[in-house]
Scaffold this active site. Structure first.
Site, mmCIF file in Angstrom:
data_model
loop_
_atom_site.group_PDB
_atom_site.id
_atom_site.type_symbol
_atom_site.label_atom_id
_atom_site.label_comp_id
_atom_site.label_asym_id
_atom_site.label_seq_id
_atom_site.Cartn_x
_atom_site.Cartn_y
_atom_site.Cartn_z
ATOM 1 N N CYS A 58 0.312 2.539 4.065
ATOM 2 C CA CYS A 58 -0.312 2.704 4.234
ATOM 3 C C CYS A 58 -1.320 1.439 4.242
ATOM 4 O O CYS A 58 -1.207 0.660 4.337
ATOM 5 C CB CYS A 58 -1.768 3.294 3.206
ATOM 6 S SG CYS A 58 -1.319 4.823 2.475
ATOM 7 N N GLU A 60 -3.897 -0.020 3.527
ATOM 8 C CA GLU A 60 -4.906 -0.848 2.161
ATOM 9 C C GLU A 60 -4.040 -1.453 1.138
ATOM 10 O O GLU A 60 -4.201 -2.280 0.744
ATOM 11 C CB GLU A 60 -5.637 0.947 1.430
ATOM 12 C CG GLU A 60 -6.796 1.512 2.098
ATOM 13 C CD GLU A 60 -6.480 2.723 1.951
ATOM 14 O OE1 GLU A 60 -5.538 2.607 2.997
ATOM 15 O OE2 GLU A 60 -6.725 3.622 1.923
ATOM 16 N N CYS A 97 -2.465 4.213 -2.793
ATOM 17 C CA CYS A 97 -3.069 3.343 -2.822
ATOM 18 C C CYS A 97 -4.612 2.688 -3.877
ATOM 19 O O CYS A 97 -4.222 1.774 -4.358
ATOM 20 C CB CYS A 97 -4.190 3.516 -1.165
ATOM 21 S SG CYS A 97 -3.307 2.907 0.266
HETATM 22 N N1 THU Z 1 -3.254 6.890 5.835
HETATM 23 C C1 THU Z 1 -3.811 5.027 5.476
HETATM 24 O O1 THU Z 1 -2.808 4.588 6.173
HETATM 25 N N2 THU Z 1 -3.827 4.652 4.508
HETATM 26 C C2 THU Z 1 -4.402 6.082 2.972
HETATM 27 O O2 THU Z 1 -5.439 5.916 2.930
HETATM 28 C C3 THU Z 1 -3.951 7.270 3.283
HETATM 29 C C4 THU Z 1 -3.227 7.952 4.789
HETATM 30 C C5 THU Z 1 -2.139 6.524 6.247
HETATM 31 C C6 THU Z 1 -0.380 6.696 6.173
HETATM 32 C C7 THU Z 1 0.163 7.418 7.599
HETATM 33 O O3 THU Z 1 0.563 5.958 8.652
HETATM 34 C C8 THU Z 1 -1.331 8.029 8.282
HETATM 35 O O4 THU Z 1 -2.738 7.712 7.606
HETATM 36 C C9 THU Z 1 -1.239 9.702 7.975
HETATM 37 O O5 THU Z 1 -1.346 9.695 6.552
#
Ligand code: THU
Length: 137
Positions: A58, A60, A97
């Site tokens: 993610c 974050e 996260c």
């Molecule tokens: N994702 C994030 O980057 N942050 C979050 O808090 C939730 C999900 C991303 C992970 C993945 O690449 C995409 O969003 C779909 O889940």
């Protein structure tokens, strides 16, 4: 829930820019984040997906781990923005996260879109009863 100050608006704008570097061939869900250290340094992150889906990271955590690996340990603010196929969407940080962020700064103020509105919340409100080192014997 704290107020969305002009400074936080500007952090959200930086997160929006960071989302442009998302590598999201699988979900098409582009997430950007910016984290601010206690000393005022800023680190951006974007989500990075992988063909082996469970290895996606993610935005974050990318921002946080960049900062920690540059020597930062205390953080004051985090802003997160997500861009789905139909434009900007809600972007509550995921549970994993929250846990990883909580390792460093439970008092972190997190700004993100929730039910169509940008809000700022304290990480400890978002992750009550977080597991920490004090829970290990
Ligand atoms: N994702 C994030 O980057 N942050 C979050 O808090 C939730 C999900 C991303 C992970 C993945 O690449 C995409 O969003 C779909 O889940």
């Amino acid at each position: 829930m704290s107020e969305l100050t002009p400074e936080r608006h500007s952090l959200l704008e930086q997160a929006r820019w960071a989302a442009r570097n998302a590598y999201a061939p699988s979900s098409g869900f582009r997430v950007g984040a910016v984290i601010v250290s206690a000393g005022g340094r800023m680190f951006t992150g974007a989500n990075v997906e992988n063909a082996s889906c469970g290895l996606s990271v993610c935005a974050e955590r990318v921002a946080l781990l960049k900062a920690v690996s540059e020597g930062e340990r205390d953080f004051t603010e985090l802003a997160v923005v997500a861009d789905g196929d139909g434009g900007e969407t809600d972007a509550p940080p995921c549970g994993a996260c929250r846990q990883v962020l909580s390792e460093f700064s439970p008092a972190l103020k997190v700004s993100y879109r929730r039910e169509g509105e940008y809000v700022t919340r304290t990480l400890s409100e978002m992750l009550p009863d977080a597991f920490g080192w004090e829970n290990r014997e």
